[in-house]
Every structure is written in C-alpha cells, then in structure tokens.
Design an enzyme around this catalytic site. Structure first.
Site, PDB file in Angstrom:
ATOM      1  N   ASN A 168       0.815  -1.226   0.000  1.00 21.81           N
ATOM      2  CA  ASN A 168       0.000   0.000   0.000  1.00 21.81           C
ATOM      3  C   ASN A 168       0.844   1.270   0.000  1.00 21.81           C
ATOM      4  O   ASN A 168       0.460   2.293   0.575  1.00 21.81           O
ATOM      5  CB  ASN A 168      -0.942   0.016   1.216  1.00 21.81           C
ATOM      6  CG  ASN A 168      -2.073  -0.989   1.075  1.00 21.81           C
ATOM      7  OD1 ASN A 168      -2.123  -1.752   0.113  1.00 21.81           O
ATOM      8  ND2 ASN A 168      -2.975  -1.016   2.041  1.00 21.81           N
ATOM      9  N   ARG A 183      -5.240 -13.627  -0.616  1.00 25.53           N
ATOM     10  CA  ARG A 183      -6.450 -13.784   0.174  1.00 25.53           C
ATOM     11  C   ARG A 183      -7.428 -14.720  -0.542  1.00 25.53           C
ATOM     12  O   ARG A 183      -7.250 -15.046  -1.712  1.00 25.53           O
ATOM     13  CB  ARG A 183      -7.075 -12.410   0.424  1.00 25.53           C
ATOM     14  CG  ARG A 183      -6.268 -11.563   1.397  1.00 25.53           C
ATOM     15  CD  ARG A 183      -6.790 -10.155   1.533  1.00 25.53           C
ATOM     16  NE  ARG A 183      -6.502  -9.347   0.358  1.00 25.53           N
ATOM     17  CZ  ARG A 183      -6.666  -8.023   0.293  1.00 25.53           C
ATOM     18  NH1 ARG A 183      -7.110  -7.369   1.367  1.00 25.53           N
ATOM     19  NH2 ARG A 183      -6.378  -7.350  -0.805  1.00 25.53           N
TER      20      ARG A 183
END
Length: 672
Positions: free
Chosen positions: A97, A230
């Site tokens: 990020n 994920r």
C-alpha cells in the site's frame, strides 16, 4: 493613525486565516496526496517539518515503515512516546500500500527544502531496508522481515515491487528526482538490485500455451508461478498490476532484447484481453458510499480489463471470501462486490504509449553491425548491445579471425557464457575497476544436487582461445558456501588484469587445457582456486579472506604441471592467520609457488592432505625461492618439495603453456 492600525490588524488577520486555510487544505488531504504534491515552498514550511518529524517517529530501526498511516495527523505526547517504544520492533514493516515508498519520497522533498541530516539518514535507512528485503531471485515480499502466509510471495499487488524499482531506478540513473544520493558503494548495490528486479519480472512473466502473457498480483518465491493471496485473490493473470509492470519496462532507456520481447508479448496480451462495450455503474447512498455496482452494456464505453483472468484461457472471473470462482460480478456478495476494484483501465496507458515506444525500439532485433569482429557493449545504449551475453550470442560461430567485444564501464548483472562454438573471442573491459560482471548464484540457491557448485558461476568459459582483459568478475552471493565467480573449461585461455572476487570456490580453473592468469587479483576464503587445469598465475595478488585453503587442485595423473604461481603476492585480511597453500581435491594434485612473496598468514606446514594419507605419496606440492614471513621451508610438511635451481628452470611459460612440439609459429600466449 487609528485607521492604519485597523488596516494592519485586518491584514494580519487575513494572513493568519489564509495560513489556517492552507494548513487545513494540507491536513485534509490523504498521505498519498501529500507525498505526491509537487515540490514548492510548502516543503520549507514549519508544517512540513512537523510532518517530517512524524515520519521519523513512525520509521522503525530496520529502516522501513508500517502501512496505512496518515503521517500528517498531529501526534499527542503519549502517542509519540508509544512510537519511540516501537522503534526496535520490525513487526508490520512493509512496502504494501505504498508504505516506505511514500515516506522516502516525502523525506526527499523536505530535505531539498530543509537539508537536515536526520532526514537524509532516515531516507538512506529506508533505502537500505529495500536492498536488504530483496530475495536472491530479485523479487520482494510484501513484508520484511518475512511474515508467514501469502505475505512471503513476490508481490506485484498494489504496485509494491514496481514502486520499489522506481526508487532504485531514479537513484541508479541519478535523475535528480530524489534530493538524496547514497554513497558510490551503495549506488552500485542499487544498480545490481534493479537489474535483479527486472530479471525477476522477466522470469515471472506467465507462459500460456507457449506464449508469454502477463503477471499475477503475486508469485511464489520458489517456483515463481502465480500464487494465491487472500481467499478471493486466486492465482490468475492481472490486468491492473501487469500494466504498471509493463510501463516500468518501457521506461528503461536502453532495454535488452529480453525486455523488448517481454513488452511486445504483454501488449499483445492486453489487446487480446480488453473488454469493450461494457461499463461499471455505481449506486451511492446519502453519505456517498457505494452500495451497489452494476455492469451495463454500452458500446461507447472505454476499454476495461478484469482484475483476475484465468491462467488457461484469460476468461475473467470473480470470487467472494469463499474462494469459489464466479463468472459474473453479480454472483458475489455485496461486501466484496462493492468493496473491491474488479475492473481497471490502467492497461490503456500501455496501449497509448506503445506505438511511440515500438517505433523507438522496433529495429533492436534487426540491428546491422558494421563490423562483426569489433563490437561494443554499453549499458547506456551507446554501443551495439546493452548485454554482454547478447553480444556473445550474436557472434559468429567458429570464426577464423578474433572477435573483440569491448565492454564499457558499468555493472552488468548477468550470467555470461562463452559457448564452445565461440572460440577466438576477447572480452575487454573499459577499466578493471569499473567494468563489473556480477551475479549471485550459489550451491544452495541452485539446489540441483551434489554438483550444484558447477552451475553457480557468474562467467563460464567453454570456448578455446578466449581472452578476458580489464574486467571485474564477481560472485556477489557472499559467504554462503560454494559460489563460483569464473569457471574456465577450455584451453589457451588468458585472463589478464582482472579482478576475480568471491568467497569459497571463486575460480574454477579446469579442463585439460592450458590457462594463463596474468596481473590478476584473486580473492576468496576456501579452495578459492580449484580444478584440474594446467594454469600459470604470473604477477597476481592472491588474497585470503578467512583461515582456510588457497588451492584445491585436481590435476590429472598424466599432466606435467598443475597450478604454477610465479612472482605472486599472497596477502590476507588482518584477521587471517592460518592459511594453507593448498590441499588435494584429487590425489595427483600439483601446485608450485616460485618467487612468490608469502604473507605471515601462511601456516609453517604449508600444505594439508585433506584427510587423504595416500595423497602424500601422489601429490606434488613444491616451492622455490619464495620470500616473506610465510615462507618457512624448513617447517613444511615432509611430503612437500623445495625445488632445486635446475628443477626450477623447467618452470618456464614455454614448458608450462607452450606447444611441446617444435614449430616456427608463435605460441598462443605470445599473441596476447
């Protein structure tokens, strides 16, 4: 007078209010917006300094930062103390990020306006963190130190690795984007790290039915294949991350053939997978939050690309937290449907830029060389090639005349092989100190079984009559076991004025032919000159970096000579005190030192039998007229030899490297 005072008061109030408005405008922005702000006078302000101080507080001792922190938010004294207590912790330090990347950018902008040493130090610590976090294969994990789970994957997700490579590229190219430059030694590490990163990108580009395509958001650090993150991020091809990878490749000023091919194939994949006639509509609630996403047919909609595409046929797919593939966005729950970017337009930037880029590089593979026997390699694109291996691969096979490949100064991170069908090649560097060929393979990294050492070399010479001059050849893996810098498996090979750098097994001088090492610097730890060649080392510096063994010859029984060192200096690091001249890799090892200066790190006994008592009868270890504190002929093992003058006379370059048959032709070493 009263009116003048009132006017002054109004003006002061207006200035204070305008300052407050400006402050509010800055503080209302996101951290990403602030770091992306163009450099201007604001970075010289007290407010910028306060934020920079926050950035320093959030930085951990390891050099990186945690993610998703709004660094511009004011900190209470209690919060500051808590951050100071966390300094030694490396938990949650990441490049995900935009973490670490954005903080380094901000510090650079503040430092240009306010050149405080602590800002520079923090920036350089961040850079060292990036260098330390890189995998041997050139990739970067999402978290470093490594965090268990999918976080160990090579991470392209959210442009993590691309952002890192942008930092390295600006530093190595000295573009001036960053106000802070590291030392020359660190800049060289940055150069190599960038090259390794690009190599990783090329190695992870997915091959679908024999054709290069694009990349997944993450790749397994061992297999390099697309990997799951994920539950809803399954192995796939990614339109979003792949776009910025290709834009990075297109930004390389002088791309190799491999990079050019990679871009061409990726662009073809983007063209093949773009979706037209479809747009995404959003439904918002009263607070402006997305409560629904709907895909609507629209023939005028701009092209879009799916976030996830099937590895076999590029079909877009979607998945919820259950990890089950769905064919349409409407099939997954609202939480994931509305809270994730399932389509992207980024690849259009690639397609828009591609025509101009293609025009610039279209003739790369068709380059016509004016002189096939005199070519130049230069990293800055000023030569015929930017890669040494490309120059070798395009050289004429079995040429009658010598081919000279001149290599301009630069750090060439590549494995180089001079093939058996490329004899009569000279690789000559612009300067020994600054023309550097480096790679970092080693035994455990290769992991091909008991013979992995022989795949670890940076430069491999399989061609007879090869000449290497004015080069540094390095295995940069470090002290990690067997890691070869130069491997020579050919005859009539000359290595002149070169640095051979490594640790264990630096130089593999092998093959049944003759080799000549002149005026070279050769360093290492254990057995750092080994193999079965007949090799003359003349006027070389042989430097030991750890208590161990210099040579490990495996001379064939029938050979008249093995390794001969003449007029060499044997030196060592200060802490080295127990070095053997050699031990027998095979029991007929031959190694002789003549007129050499031996430092006091050489053990009085001189030689070791490698726990092979029988080798004491079959080896030939000898010396003549050496000097220095390490020369103690009376204390040598009793199975070694001190040559007589008449015996020493037979150790000439003619007898060692020459043609035993009488001939009017000049010897090969006389033509160097």
């Amino acid at each position: 007078m009263r009116y003048i005072k009132q006017i002054k008061l109004v003006l002061i109030t207006m200035l204070l209010l305008s300052g407050s408005v400006l402050d509010a405008q800055i503080l209302d922005k996101s951290w990403h917006e602030i770091t992306s702000k163009k450099e201007d006078d604001w970075f010289a302000s007290a407010e910028a300094k306060t934020i920079a101080d926050n950035v320093l507080l959030y930085q951990r001792d390891i050099g990186g930062w945690p993610k998703n922190i709004q660094m511009q938010k004011p900190l209470s004294e209690a919060e500051k103390q808590k951050l100071k207590a966390l300094k030694s912790s490396s938990k949650d330090v990441t490049t995900d990020n935009g973490a670490t990347y954005h903080e380094m950018i901000f510090l650079s902008k503040v430092y240009r306006a306010q050149p405080e040493p602590r800002y520079k130090e923090a920036f350089l610590n961040g850079l060292n963190y990036l260098l330390e976090a890189q995998y041997d294969n050139g990739g970067w994990p999402q978290f470093y130190p490594l965090k268990e789970g999918y976080y160990t994957h090579i991470t392209y997700n959210d442009d993590s690795m691309v952002n890192i490579l942008k930092v390295l590229k600006n530093i190595k190219d000295e573009t001036g984007y960053f106000s802070i430059q590291p030392s020359e030694a660190v800049r060289k590490k940055v150069d190599v790290a960038f090259q390794k990163g690009i190599e990783c990108i090329l190695n992870t580009q997915y091959v679908q039915n024999g054709v290069l395509t694009a990349w997944c958001a993450q790749h397994d650090k061992n297999t390099l294949l697309p990997a799951k993150a994920r539950a809803y991020e399954l192995p796939s091809l990614s339109g979003a991350e792949s776009a910025n990878i290709v834009l990075l490749l297109m930004s390389i000023e002088n791309p190799s053939t491999a990079v050019i091919n990679s871009v061409h194939k990726a662009v073809a994949w983007f063209e093949n997978t773009k979706i037209t006639g479809l747009r995404e509509d959003r439904v918002y609630n009263d607070e402006g939050k997305t409560i629904s996403k709907i895909m609507v047919a629209d023939e005028n909609a701009p092209a879009i690309w799916a976030r996830f595409m099937d590895l076999e046929d590029n079909t877009p797919f979607f998945s919820d937290r259950d990890g089950i593939k769905k064919a349409t966005l409407a099939e997954i729950g609202e939480e994931r449907r509305n809270g994730y970017a399932w389509y992207k337009t980024f690849p259009q930037k690639v397609l828009d830029k591609y025509p101009e880029w293609k025009e610039k590089h279209s003739s790369k593979n068709l380059k016509q060389l004016g002189n096939l026997f005199e070519v130049v390699v230069a990293k800055d694109g000023s030569g015929d090639y930017v890669s040494i291996q490309e120059a070798i691969n395009n050289s004429k096979a079995f040429p009658y005349d010598r081919i000279t490949i001149t290599i301009k100064n630069g750090i060439y991170y590549e494995k180089v092989k001079v093939h058996e069908w490329n004899p009569n090649i000279t690789l000559i560097g612009e300067s020994k100190e600054h023309t550097i060929i480096t790679y970092d393979d080693y035994f455990d990294k290769i992991d091909l079984g008991r013979n992995s050492t022989f795949y670890s070399q940076t430069v491999l010479i399989d061609a007879d009559r090869t000449i290497l001059k004015n080069l540094t050849i390095e295995n940069s893996a470090g002290d990690v076991g067997q890691a070869v810098a130069l491997a020579v498996n050919a005859t009539e090979v000359a290595v002149i004025n070169c640095n051979l750098l490594g640790h264990q097994d630096t130089l593999y001088a092998s093959g049944k032919g003759q080799q000549y090492y002149k005026a070279c610097y050769i360093e290492g730890t254990t057995d750092f000159i080994f193999g079965n060649a007949t090799a003359l080392f003349e006027n070389c510096q042989i430097h030991s970096k750890r208590d161990s063994f210099i040579t490990a010859a495996s001379t064939p029984k029938e050979a008249d000579f093995g390794y001969v060192f003449k007029d060499c200096d044997l030196t060592a690091n200060d802490e080295v005190t127990k070095m053997y001249l050699g031990r027998p890799w095979r029991i007929y090892a031959k190694t002789v030192f003549i007129n050499c200066n031996l430092g006091d790190h050489i053990l009085p006994v001189g030689w070791d039998n490698w726990s092979k008592p029988e080798a004491e009868k079959t080896t030939f270890y000898a010396e003549f007229n050496n000097s220095g504190e390490g020369y103690r002929p009376n204390e040598r093992v009793n199975w070694s030899h001190q040559l007589t003058k008449s015996e020493a006379k037979s150790y000439t370059i003619k007898t060692i490297l020459g043609n035993p048959k009488k001939s009017s032709k000049k010897e090969w070493y006389e033509l160097l």
